[in-house]
Design a protein around this motif. Structure first.
Motif, PDB file in Angstrom:
ATOM      1  N   VAL A 202      36.005  34.988  38.507  1.00  0.00           N
ATOM      2  CA  VAL A 202      35.557  33.594  38.423  1.00  0.00           C
ATOM      3  C   VAL A 202      35.468  33.064  39.854  1.00  0.00           C
ATOM      4  O   VAL A 202      36.475  32.982  40.559  1.00  0.00           O
ATOM      5  CB  VAL A 202      36.539  32.732  37.598  1.00  0.00           C
ATOM      6  N   SER A 203      34.249  32.758  40.282  1.00  0.00           N
ATOM      7  CA  SER A 203      34.058  32.264  41.648  1.00  0.00           C
ATOM      8  C   SER A 203      33.877  30.747  41.603  1.00  0.00           C
ATOM      9  O   SER A 203      33.123  30.222  40.781  1.00  0.00           O
ATOM     10  CB  SER A 203      32.826  32.946  42.255  1.00  0.00           C
ATOM     11  N   ILE A 204      34.621  30.076  42.479  1.00  0.00           N
ATOM     12  CA  ILE A 204      34.623  28.607  42.464  1.00  0.00           C
ATOM     13  C   ILE A 204      33.871  28.061  43.678  1.00  0.00           C
ATOM     14  O   ILE A 204      34.190  28.395  44.820  1.00  0.00           O
ATOM     15  CB  ILE A 204      36.074  28.053  42.483  1.00  0.00           C
ATOM     16  N   HIS A 205      32.894  27.231  43.403  1.00  0.00           N
ATOM     17  CA  HIS A 205      32.100  26.601  44.469  1.00  0.00           C
ATOM     18  C   HIS A 205      31.887  25.123  44.160  1.00  0.00           C
ATOM     19  O   HIS A 205      32.190  24.656  43.062  1.00  0.00           O
ATOM     20  CB  HIS A 205      30.731  27.289  44.583  1.00  0.00           C
ATOM     21  N   ALA A 206      31.347  24.411  45.161  1.00  0.00           N
ATOM     22  CA  ALA A 206      30.842  23.057  44.922  1.00  0.00           C
ATOM     23  C   ALA A 206      29.423  23.023  45.467  1.00  0.00           C
ATOM     24  O   ALA A 206      29.087  23.757  46.410  1.00  0.00           O
ATOM     25  CB  ALA A 206      31.734  22.022  45.597  1.00  0.00           C
TER      26      ALA A 206
ATOM     27  N   PRO B 254      23.974  28.390  31.287  1.00  0.00           N
ATOM     28  CA  PRO B 254      24.157  29.093  32.561  1.00  0.00           C
ATOM     29  C   PRO B 254      22.823  29.423  33.237  1.00  0.00           C
ATOM     30  O   PRO B 254      21.826  29.646  32.553  1.00  0.00           O
ATOM     31  CB  PRO B 254      24.903  30.369  32.165  1.00  0.00           C
ATOM     32  N   ASN B 255      22.840  29.433  34.555  1.00  0.00           N
ATOM     33  CA  ASN B 255      21.662  29.829  35.327  1.00  0.00           C
ATOM     34  C   ASN B 255      21.822  31.285  35.737  1.00  0.00           C
ATOM     35  O   ASN B 255      22.934  31.724  36.035  1.00  0.00           O
ATOM     36  CB  ASN B 255      21.576  29.004  36.617  1.00  0.00           C
ATOM     37  N   TYR B 256      20.696  32.006  35.808  1.00  0.00           N
ATOM     38  CA  TYR B 256      20.715  33.391  36.279  1.00  0.00           C
ATOM     39  C   TYR B 256      20.285  33.407  37.743  1.00  0.00           C
ATOM     40  O   TYR B 256      19.316  32.741  38.103  1.00  0.00           O
ATOM     41  CB  TYR B 256      19.733  34.246  35.474  1.00  0.00           C
ATOM     42  N   ALA B 257      21.017  34.147  38.569  1.00  0.00           N
ATOM     43  CA  ALA B 257      20.625  34.204  39.972  1.00  0.00           C
ATOM     44  C   ALA B 257      21.016  35.541  40.587  1.00  0.00           C
ATOM     45  O   ALA B 257      21.840  36.276  40.041  1.00  0.00           O
ATOM     46  CB  ALA B 257      21.302  33.074  40.737  1.00  0.00           C
ATOM     47  N   SER B 258      20.412  35.847  41.734  1.00  0.00           N
ATOM     48  CA  SER B 258      20.714  37.083  42.450  1.00  0.00           C
ATOM     49  C   SER B 258      21.778  36.791  43.506  1.00  0.00           C
ATOM     50  O   SER B 258      21.483  36.686  44.687  1.00  0.00           O
ATOM     51  CB  SER B 258      19.428  37.602  43.096  1.00  0.00           C
ATOM     52  N   LEU B 259      23.016  36.630  43.068  1.00  0.00           N
ATOM     53  CA  LEU B 259      24.093  36.268  43.996  1.00  0.00           C
ATOM     54  C   LEU B 259      24.993  37.475  44.260  1.00  0.00           C
ATOM     55  O   LEU B 259      25.486  38.097  43.314  1.00  0.00           O
ATOM     56  CB  LEU B 259      24.935  35.128  43.419  1.00  0.00           C
ATOM     57  N   GLY B 260      25.211  37.777  45.539  1.00  0.00           N
ATOM     58  CA  GLY B 260      25.986  38.954  45.927  1.00  0.00           C
ATOM     59  C   GLY B 260      27.380  38.996  45.321  1.00  0.00           C
ATOM     60  O   GLY B 260      27.847  40.040  44.877  1.00  0.00           O
ATOM     61  N   ILE B 261      28.035  37.856  45.251  1.00  0.00           N
ATOM     62  CA  ILE B 261      29.418  37.821  44.768  1.00  0.00           C
ATOM     63  C   ILE B 261      29.496  38.179  43.277  1.00  0.00           C
ATOM     64  O   ILE B 261      30.522  38.662  42.801  1.00  0.00           O
ATOM     65  CB  ILE B 261      30.086  36.437  45.048  1.00  0.00           C
ATOM     66  N   LEU B 262      28.382  37.976  42.549  1.00  0.00           N
ATOM     67  CA  LEU B 262      28.392  38.257  41.107  1.00  0.00           C
ATOM     68  C   LEU B 262      27.857  39.657  40.778  1.00  0.00           C
ATOM     69  O   LEU B 262      27.748  40.012  39.611  1.00  0.00           O
ATOM     70  CB  LEU B 262      27.534  37.215  40.368  1.00  0.00           C
TER      71      LEU B 262
ATOM     72  N   ARG C 189      33.449  41.715  48.152  1.00  0.00           N
ATOM     73  CA  ARG C 189      32.912  42.738  47.238  1.00  0.00           C
ATOM     74  C   ARG C 189      33.773  43.998  47.253  1.00  0.00           C
ATOM     75  O   ARG C 189      33.990  44.625  46.219  1.00  0.00           O
ATOM     76  CB  ARG C 189      31.456  43.056  47.584  1.00  0.00           C
ATOM     77  N   GLN C 190      34.249  44.373  48.434  1.00  0.00           N
ATOM     78  CA  GLN C 190      35.121  45.559  48.530  1.00  0.00           C
ATOM     79  C   GLN C 190      36.369  45.369  47.681  1.00  0.00           C
ATOM     80  O   GLN C 190      36.785  46.253  46.951  1.00  0.00           O
ATOM     81  CB  GLN C 190      35.540  45.780  49.981  1.00  0.00           C
ATOM     82  N   PHE C 191      36.935  44.186  47.785  1.00  0.00           N
ATOM     83  CA  PHE C 191      38.131  43.868  47.007  1.00  0.00           C
ATOM     84  C   PHE C 191      37.843  43.979  45.508  1.00  0.00           C
ATOM     85  O   PHE C 191      38.630  44.527  44.740  1.00  0.00           O
ATOM     86  CB  PHE C 191      38.589  42.448  47.367  1.00  0.00           C
ATOM     87  N   LEU C 192      36.684  43.465  45.101  1.00  0.00           N
ATOM     88  CA  LEU C 192      36.335  43.446  43.682  1.00  0.00           C
ATOM     89  C   LEU C 192      35.991  44.831  43.138  1.00  0.00           C
ATOM     90  O   LEU C 192      36.317  45.149  41.995  1.00  0.00           O
ATOM     91  CB  LEU C 192      35.170  42.489  43.432  1.00  0.00           C
ATOM     92  N   THR C 193      35.342  45.648  43.958  1.00  0.00           N
ATOM     93  CA  THR C 193      34.940  46.964  43.447  1.00  0.00           C
ATOM     94  C   THR C 193      36.095  47.965  43.488  1.00  0.00           C
ATOM     95  O   THR C 193      36.085  48.938  42.758  1.00  0.00           O
ATOM     96  CB  THR C 193      33.745  47.547  44.242  1.00  0.00           C
ATOM     97  N   LYS C 194      37.079  47.715  44.342  1.00  0.00           N
ATOM     98  CA  LYS C 194      38.155  48.717  44.488  1.00  0.00           C
ATOM     99  C   LYS C 194      39.397  48.416  43.663  1.00  0.00           C
ATOM    100  O   LYS C 194      40.356  49.172  43.692  1.00  0.00           O
ATOM    101  CB  LYS C 194      38.526  48.859  45.960  1.00  0.00           C
TER     102      LYS C 194
END
Ligand SMILES: [Zn+2]
Length: 233
Positions: free
Chosen positions: A80-84, A177-185, A68-73
Motif C-alpha cells: 500500500v503506497s501512500i501519497h498526496a 480506481p485508476n490504472y497507471a504505469s507506475l514503477g512502485i506498483l 522496488r528491490q525491497f519489494l521484490t526481495k
C-alpha cells in the motif's frame, strides 16, 4: 502451530530531498505521507492478523530502485503506497486509488522472462514450479499471467473497501480506481495499490491534511478497509 500473518508493506511516498507535491501554504507531501504510513503501521500491528513493514520510517530519501528491490526481495502479501496529490487547478480535491495498468504489468512479466537473472521472491509453491521448469518459459508466463489476474482482482476488491471507508470521513476525487504505469506498483510478485489521500494544492484540503486528526482518520479508514477485505476474503 502459529498462524502466518498477512504481511503488508506500507510505502510512504517521497522523503528526504524529494518533498513530493508542495501545498499552497508550503505543506510537503512527504511529511503527510510518512505520518499516515506510521499510523497505519501502528493500527495493523495491533491486530494479530497483520504484520506491517515500512519502506521508509523517517524523513529519508529512498529511490524507486531501492523501494522496488525491497519489494521484490521480501515476502510481502500486499503493498500500500501512500501519497498526496497535486493539481494546477486549485479547486481540485479528494482522494483517489491507483493500480497498475495491464500493459505495464505484462511488460514487466515479459522482461523478467527474457532476462531471467533478476532475483524475485515468489511464493514458495510458485518458486518450486519455476525451479523444476527452468526452461519452460511458456509455463512460467502462464503462471505469472494468472497470478497477475488474481492480484488485479484483489486490488479491485480492496479498492471498493477503501472507497467505502474513506467516503465516511473524507472527500473522494474519483469513485473507481485508476490504472497507471507506475514503477512502485509494477513488481510482478506483489499486489499493490497507491492511495492519493487528497490534494495539498487545494487550500482547504491542505489545511486538513496538516492536522493529526485528519491524518489519523485517513489511516483508520485504510486500516479498516484492509481488515474488512482480509476478513471477508
Ligand atoms: Zn506523491
Amino acid at each position: 502451530m502459529s498462524l502466518k500473518k498477512i504481511i503488508i508493506a506500507i510505502d510512504a511516498g517521497h522523503g528526504g530531498q524529494d518533498p513530493g507535491a508542495i501545498g499552497y501554504t508550503g505543506l510537503k507531501e512527504k511529511t503527510v505521507n510518512i505520518k499516515i504510513a506510521l499510523q497505519i503501521k501502528k493500527l495493523l500491528n495491533n491486530n494479530r492478523m497483520f504484520h506491517a513493514i515500512l519502506t521508509r520510517n523517517n524523513d529519508s530519501y529512498l529511490s524507486l530502485k531501492k523501494r522496488r528491490q525491497f519489494l521484490t526481495k521480501n515476502h510481502i502479501n500486499l503493498l500500500v503506497s501512500i501519497h498526496a496529490d497535486s493539481s494546477k487547478k486549485q479547486y481540485v480535491s479528494g482522494a483517489s486509488v491507483w493500480i497498475i495498468s495491464n500493459t505495464r504489468m505484462h511488460r514487466e512479466i515479459n522482461n523478467y522472462l527474457k532476462n531471467n537473472n533478476s532475483i524475485i521472491c515468489f511464493s514458495k509453491n510458485i518458486q518450486n514450479i519455476f525451479n523444476e521448469n527452468k526452461y519452460d518459459t511458456f509455463l512460467k508466463k502462464t503462471i505469472l499471467d494468472l497470478q497477475f489476474n488474481n492480484f488485479q482482482k484483489l486490488e479491485l476488491d480492496l479498492s471498493k473497501h477503501i472507497f467505502e471507508q474513506l467516503k465516511k470521513n473524507i472527500k473522494l476525487h474519483k469513485i473507481h480506481p485508476n490504472y497507471a504505469s507506475l514503477g512502485i506498483l509494477s513488481c510482478i510478485n506483489i499486489p499493490a495499490i497507491l492511495i492519493e489521500t487528497g490534494f495539498v494544492t487545494n487550500f482547504l484540503e491542505e489545511k486538513k491534511l496538516r492536522t493529526t486528526d485528519y491524518q489519523n482518520k485517513i489511516a483508520k479508514s485504510i486500516y479498516l478497509a484492509l481488515k474488512n477485505y482480509f476478513l471477508e476474503f
